[in-house]
Design a protein around this motif. Structure first.
Motif, PDB file in Angstrom:
ATOM      1  N   PHE A 105       0.852  -1.177   0.000  1.00 47.17           N
ATOM      2  CA  PHE A 105       0.000   0.000   0.000  1.00 47.17           C
ATOM      3  C   PHE A 105       0.898   1.240   0.000  1.00 47.17           C
ATOM      4  O   PHE A 105       1.754   1.412   0.845  1.00 47.17           O
ATOM      5  CB  PHE A 105      -0.894  -0.001   1.239  1.00 47.17           C
ATOM      6  CG  PHE A 105      -1.639   1.279   1.454  1.00 47.17           C
ATOM      7  CD1 PHE A 105      -2.396   1.867   0.454  1.00 47.17           C
ATOM      8  CD2 PHE A 105      -1.600   1.917   2.692  1.00 47.17           C
ATOM      9  CE1 PHE A 105      -3.087   3.038   0.668  1.00 47.17           C
ATOM     10  CE2 PHE A 105      -2.295   3.094   2.912  1.00 47.17           C
ATOM     11  CZ  PHE A 105      -3.042   3.656   1.899  1.00 47.17           C
ATOM     12  N   ASP A 106       0.697   2.108  -0.990  1.00 45.71           N
ATOM     13  CA  ASP A 106       1.427   3.377  -1.081  1.00 45.71           C
ATOM     14  C   ASP A 106       0.425   4.486  -0.768  1.00 45.71           C
ATOM     15  O   ASP A 106      -0.360   4.888  -1.637  1.00 45.71           O
ATOM     16  CB  ASP A 106       2.006   3.541  -2.478  1.00 45.71           C
ATOM     17  CG  ASP A 106       2.787   4.832  -2.651  1.00 45.71           C
ATOM     18  OD1 ASP A 106       2.850   5.647  -1.704  1.00 45.71           O
ATOM     19  OD2 ASP A 106       3.348   5.030  -3.758  1.00 45.71           O
ATOM     20  N   PRO A 107       0.423   5.014   0.496  1.00 46.19           N
ATOM     21  CA  PRO A 107      -0.587   6.008   0.873  1.00 46.19           C
ATOM     22  C   PRO A 107      -0.454   7.323   0.113  1.00 46.19           C
ATOM     23  O   PRO A 107      -1.454   7.985  -0.150  1.00 46.19           O
ATOM     24  CB  PRO A 107      -0.367   6.210   2.373  1.00 46.19           C
ATOM     25  CG  PRO A 107       0.981   5.681   2.673  1.00 46.19           C
ATOM     26  CD  PRO A 107       1.309   4.697   1.608  1.00 46.19           C
ATOM     27  N   SER A 113      -1.604  -2.841  -4.133  1.00 46.48           N
ATOM     28  CA  SER A 113      -1.199  -3.905  -5.052  1.00 46.48           C
ATOM     29  C   SER A 113      -1.021  -5.210  -4.289  1.00 46.48           C
ATOM     30  O   SER A 113      -0.733  -5.215  -3.090  1.00 46.48           O
ATOM     31  CB  SER A 113       0.086  -3.541  -5.795  1.00 46.48           C
ATOM     32  OG  SER A 113       1.167  -3.452  -4.910  1.00 46.48           O
ATOM     33  N   TYR A 114      -1.196  -6.295  -5.021  1.00 49.57           N
ATOM     34  CA  TYR A 114      -1.062  -7.622  -4.420  1.00 49.57           C
ATOM     35  C   TYR A 114      -0.720  -8.594  -5.543  1.00 49.57           C
ATOM     36  O   TYR A 114      -1.411  -8.661  -6.568  1.00 49.57           O
ATOM     37  CB  TYR A 114      -2.374  -8.022  -3.740  1.00 49.57           C
ATOM     38  CG  TYR A 114      -2.309  -9.232  -2.839  1.00 49.57           C
ATOM     39  CD1 TYR A 114      -1.231  -9.463  -1.997  1.00 49.57           C
ATOM     40  CD2 TYR A 114      -3.360 -10.137  -2.791  1.00 49.57           C
ATOM     41  CE1 TYR A 114      -1.198 -10.549  -1.141  1.00 49.57           C
ATOM     42  CE2 TYR A 114      -3.340 -11.229  -1.942  1.00 49.57           C
ATOM     43  CZ  TYR A 114      -2.250 -11.438  -1.109  1.00 49.57           C
ATOM     44  OH  TYR A 114      -2.217 -12.518  -0.265  1.00 49.57           O
ATOM     45  N   ARG A 171      -1.146   6.168   7.377  1.00 48.58           N
ATOM     46  CA  ARG A 171       0.045   5.319   7.331  1.00 48.58           C
ATOM     47  C   ARG A 171      -0.137   4.232   8.371  1.00 48.58           C
ATOM     48  O   ARG A 171       0.068   4.440   9.552  1.00 48.58           O
ATOM     49  CB  ARG A 171       1.300   6.124   7.636  1.00 48.58           C
ATOM     50  CG  ARG A 171       1.651   7.095   6.552  1.00 48.58           C
ATOM     51  CD  ARG A 171       3.107   7.484   6.654  1.00 48.58           C
ATOM     52  NE  ARG A 171       3.509   8.243   5.482  1.00 48.58           N
ATOM     53  CZ  ARG A 171       3.996   7.688   4.391  1.00 48.58           C
ATOM     54  NH1 ARG A 171       4.143   6.396   4.315  1.00 48.58           N
ATOM     55  NH2 ARG A 171       4.343   8.435   3.368  1.00 48.58           N
ATOM     56  N   THR A 172      -0.560   3.106   7.904  1.00 50.08           N
ATOM     57  CA  THR A 172      -0.816   1.980   8.796  1.00 50.08           C
ATOM     58  C   THR A 172      -0.614   0.686   8.037  1.00 50.08           C
ATOM     59  O   THR A 172      -0.491   0.678   6.802  1.00 50.08           O
ATOM     60  CB  THR A 172      -2.245   2.056   9.369  1.00 50.08           C
ATOM     61  OG1 THR A 172      -2.427   1.002  10.300  1.00 50.08           O
ATOM     62  CG2 THR A 172      -3.292   1.937   8.281  1.00 50.08           C
ATOM     63  N   SER A 173      -0.583  -0.394   8.740  1.00 51.01           N
ATOM     64  CA  SER A 173      -0.453  -1.692   8.065  1.00 51.01           C
ATOM     65  C   SER A 173      -1.828  -2.100   7.529  1.00 51.01           C
ATOM     66  O   SER A 173      -2.847  -1.847   8.154  1.00 51.01           O
ATOM     67  CB  SER A 173       0.081  -2.743   9.027  1.00 51.01           C
ATOM     68  OG  SER A 173      -0.818  -2.937  10.089  1.00 51.01           O
TER      69      SER A 173
END
Length: 187
Positions: A105-107, A113-114, A171-173
């Motif tokens: 994840f690009d905040p 994306s995966y 910004r988190t997991s």
């Protein structure tokens, strides 16, 4: 000359009738010497000029003793070298054949994306997979979702990247999950 050939045809026809046994009286239900349904249909009983008895000295049946080594029955052509493969039923659930990696994840860009790897272990059949991926925040809330179809040939593996954009900027997991993977036979 014409009369001579007509006589030969008549003699040949009588000989054929004698060999097949079709010329005997009382052998068929219509009382005549011929069976209907042949070329030109049957001949009615009592038709003039049609022989009804076998000439004396003619054989009455077919020979029963075959020479040794003569084939009996229908000819055998063997078995085909390759028979068509019958494909049985399949399991439409393809979740065990799909694996994910590189959850990202690009905040700043709002980009999710995966990486997804699809493995078709079936050696005879191609499949079209319907794959759904979801991205979730730490509390389990849905951040993004993507659905894609991919065809994988028999006994092959295909890698694809699932992407989605989101307005989520914390910004988190995050967690990535393959939420569905169904398959159907493809040509």
């Amino acid at each position: 000359m014409h009369r001579h050939s007509v006589r030969l045809v008549a003699v040949a026809a009588v000989g054929l009738l004698a060999l097949t046994g079709c010329g005997k009286k009382g052998r068929h239900s219509d009382g005549g010497g011929f069976v209907s349904g042949g070329l030109g249909g049957g001949v009615p009983s009592g038709a003039s000029g049609v022989p009804t008895d076998l000439p004396s000295g003619m054989p009455s049946g077919l020979p029963t003793d075959l020479p040794s080594g003569a084939p009996s029955g229908a000819p055998s052509y063997g078995t085909p070298s390759s028979s068509p493969t019958t494909l049985g039923p399949y399991d439409p659930e393809g979740l065990d054949e799909v694996d994910g990696s590189n959850c990202y994840f690009d905040p700043s860009a709002g980009q999710l994306s995966y990486g997804v790897t699809v493995t078709n272990d079936d050696t005879a059949r191609n499949y079209s997979y319907s794959i759904a991926v979801s991205w979730n925040d730490p509390s389990g809330g849905l951040i993004g979702y993507r659905h894609k179809y991919v065809t994988v040939l028999a006994n092959s593996t295909k890698k694809i990247t699932m992407t989605d954009t989101t307005s989520y900027t914390k910004r988190t997991s995050i967690t990535c999950q393959i939420s569905a993977a169904d398959k159907t036979p493809a040509s």
